[in-house]
Design a protein around this motif. Structure first.
Motif, PDB file in Angstrom:
ATOM      1  N   ARG A 231      39.837  33.362  41.380  1.00  0.00           N
ATOM      2  CA  ARG A 231      39.767  32.387  40.286  1.00  0.00           C
ATOM      3  C   ARG A 231      39.595  33.070  38.933  1.00  0.00           C
ATOM      4  O   ARG A 231      40.047  32.552  37.909  1.00  0.00           O
ATOM      5  CB  ARG A 231      38.615  31.420  40.512  1.00  0.00           C
ATOM      6  CG  ARG A 231      38.879  30.436  41.619  1.00  0.00           C
ATOM      7  CD  ARG A 231      37.706  29.533  41.821  1.00  0.00           C
ATOM      8  NE  ARG A 231      37.978  28.591  42.901  1.00  0.00           N
ATOM      9  CZ  ARG A 231      37.055  27.924  43.546  1.00  0.00           C
ATOM     10  NH1 ARG A 231      35.788  28.085  43.229  1.00  0.00           N
ATOM     11  NH2 ARG A 231      37.385  27.097  44.510  1.00  0.00           N
ATOM     12  N   VAL A 232      38.904  34.197  38.899  1.00  0.00           N
ATOM     13  CA  VAL A 232      38.619  34.898  37.647  1.00  0.00           C
ATOM     14  C   VAL A 232      39.783  35.806  37.232  1.00  0.00           C
ATOM     15  O   VAL A 232      39.936  36.116  36.049  1.00  0.00           O
ATOM     16  CB  VAL A 232      37.307  35.710  37.797  1.00  0.00           C
ATOM     17  CG1 VAL A 232      37.063  36.639  36.634  1.00  0.00           C
ATOM     18  CG2 VAL A 232      36.139  34.763  37.955  1.00  0.00           C
ATOM     19  N   LEU A 233      40.618  36.205  38.173  1.00  0.00           N
ATOM     20  CA  LEU A 233      41.709  37.153  37.896  1.00  0.00           C
ATOM     21  C   LEU A 233      42.620  36.724  36.743  1.00  0.00           C
ATOM     22  O   LEU A 233      42.934  37.556  35.880  1.00  0.00           O
ATOM     23  CB  LEU A 233      42.521  37.405  39.170  1.00  0.00           C
ATOM     24  CG  LEU A 233      43.554  38.518  39.086  1.00  0.00           C
ATOM     25  CD1 LEU A 233      42.869  39.865  38.902  1.00  0.00           C
ATOM     26  CD2 LEU A 233      44.403  38.537  40.348  1.00  0.00           C
ATOM     27  N   PRO A 234      43.048  35.472  36.622  1.00  0.00           N
ATOM     28  CA  PRO A 234      43.889  35.095  35.470  1.00  0.00           C
ATOM     29  C   PRO A 234      43.190  35.262  34.126  1.00  0.00           C
ATOM     30  O   PRO A 234      43.823  35.646  33.143  1.00  0.00           O
ATOM     31  CB  PRO A 234      44.224  33.626  35.721  1.00  0.00           C
ATOM     32  CG  PRO A 234      44.032  33.422  37.173  1.00  0.00           C
ATOM     33  CD  PRO A 234      42.955  34.372  37.587  1.00  0.00           C
ATOM     34  N   PHE A 235      41.893  35.009  34.087  1.00  0.00           N
ATOM     35  CA  PHE A 235      41.155  35.170  32.834  1.00  0.00           C
ATOM     36  C   PHE A 235      41.021  36.644  32.458  1.00  0.00           C
ATOM     37  O   PHE A 235      41.108  37.002  31.280  1.00  0.00           O
ATOM     38  CB  PHE A 235      39.788  34.500  32.924  1.00  0.00           C
ATOM     39  CG  PHE A 235      39.885  33.020  33.116  1.00  0.00           C
ATOM     40  CD1 PHE A 235      40.283  32.199  32.080  1.00  0.00           C
ATOM     41  CD2 PHE A 235      39.612  32.446  34.345  1.00  0.00           C
ATOM     42  CE1 PHE A 235      40.395  30.827  32.256  1.00  0.00           C
ATOM     43  CE2 PHE A 235      39.718  31.085  34.542  1.00  0.00           C
ATOM     44  CZ  PHE A 235      40.114  30.269  33.489  1.00  0.00           C
ATOM     45  N   ILE A 236      40.804  37.484  33.460  1.00  0.00           N
ATOM     46  CA  ILE A 236      40.758  38.920  33.205  1.00  0.00           C
ATOM     47  C   ILE A 236      42.107  39.389  32.679  1.00  0.00           C
ATOM     48  O   ILE A 236      42.183  40.168  31.731  1.00  0.00           O
ATOM     49  CB  ILE A 236      40.361  39.683  34.488  1.00  0.00           C
ATOM     50  CG1 ILE A 236      38.912  39.373  34.856  1.00  0.00           C
ATOM     51  CG2 ILE A 236      40.547  41.187  34.308  1.00  0.00           C
ATOM     52  CD1 ILE A 236      38.500  39.898  36.209  1.00  0.00           C
ATOM     53  N   GLY A 237      43.182  38.901  33.298  1.00  0.00           N
ATOM     54  CA  GLY A 237      44.519  39.259  32.844  1.00  0.00           C
ATOM     55  C   GLY A 237      44.781  38.808  31.424  1.00  0.00           C
ATOM     56  O   GLY A 237      45.359  39.552  30.617  1.00  0.00           O
ATOM     57  N   MET A 238      44.339  37.602  31.083  1.00  0.00           N
ATOM     58  CA  MET A 238      44.541  37.097  29.729  1.00  0.00           C
ATOM     59  C   MET A 238      43.808  37.973  28.719  1.00  0.00           C
ATOM     60  O   MET A 238      44.361  38.321  27.663  1.00  0.00           O
ATOM     61  CB  MET A 238      44.052  35.661  29.618  1.00  0.00           C
ATOM     62  CG  MET A 238      44.238  35.056  28.245  1.00  0.00           C
ATOM     63  SD  MET A 238      43.599  33.383  28.102  1.00  0.00           S
ATOM     64  CE  MET A 238      41.855  33.654  28.343  1.00  0.00           C
ATOM     65  N   LEU A 239      42.574  38.340  29.035  1.00  0.00           N
ATOM     66  CA  LEU A 239      41.818  39.196  28.126  1.00  0.00           C
ATOM     67  C   LEU A 239      42.472  40.570  27.975  1.00  0.00           C
ATOM     68  O   LEU A 239      42.532  41.112  26.872  1.00  0.00           O
ATOM     69  CB  LEU A 239      40.381  39.337  28.616  1.00  0.00           C
ATOM     70  CG  LEU A 239      39.512  38.093  28.511  1.00  0.00           C
ATOM     71  CD1 LEU A 239      38.152  38.342  29.133  1.00  0.00           C
ATOM     72  CD2 LEU A 239      39.375  37.660  27.062  1.00  0.00           C
TER      73      LEU A 239
END
Length: 97
Positions: free
Chosen positions: A31-39
């Motif tokens: 679930r957190v992977l897309p947010f890490i990618g965006m950052l």
């Protein structure tokens, strides 16, 4: 109903099955992977554009491609771990997910 020793005070220890705990942590990571990618994709916006240490656009493109490749690799690893845990962790007639 007789227990040996004095009664315990406070909260009883919480027992979580190891497999379900690990599965939840892998799901949380997915679930957190897309947010890490965006950052990580926003990092080139912070690079200096003026002065002697200007970043070339080819370096920025290579960086973005590298981040994309790492995100794909991370998604593959997470999905394979979830599939393996679902395959071996689910009991017939159980909750399963």
């Amino acid at each position: 109903m007789s227990e040996a020793g004095p009664p315990r005070r406070g909260k009883p220890p919480v027992f979580l099955e190891r497999q379900s705990y690990r599965r939840r942590r892998v799901i949380d990571t997915a679930r957190v992977l897309p947010f890490i990618g965006m950052l990580l994709w926003l990092v080139p916006l912070l690079w200096a554009e003026e002065g002697a240490a200007a970043v070339r656009s080819s370096s920025a493109i290579l960086y973005l491609f590298g981040v994309w490749a790492l995100l794909v690799l991370g998604a593959v690893v997470l999905s394979s771990r979830l599939a393996a845990q679902g395959r071996y962790g689910a009991e017939p007639g159980g909750e399963g997910g």
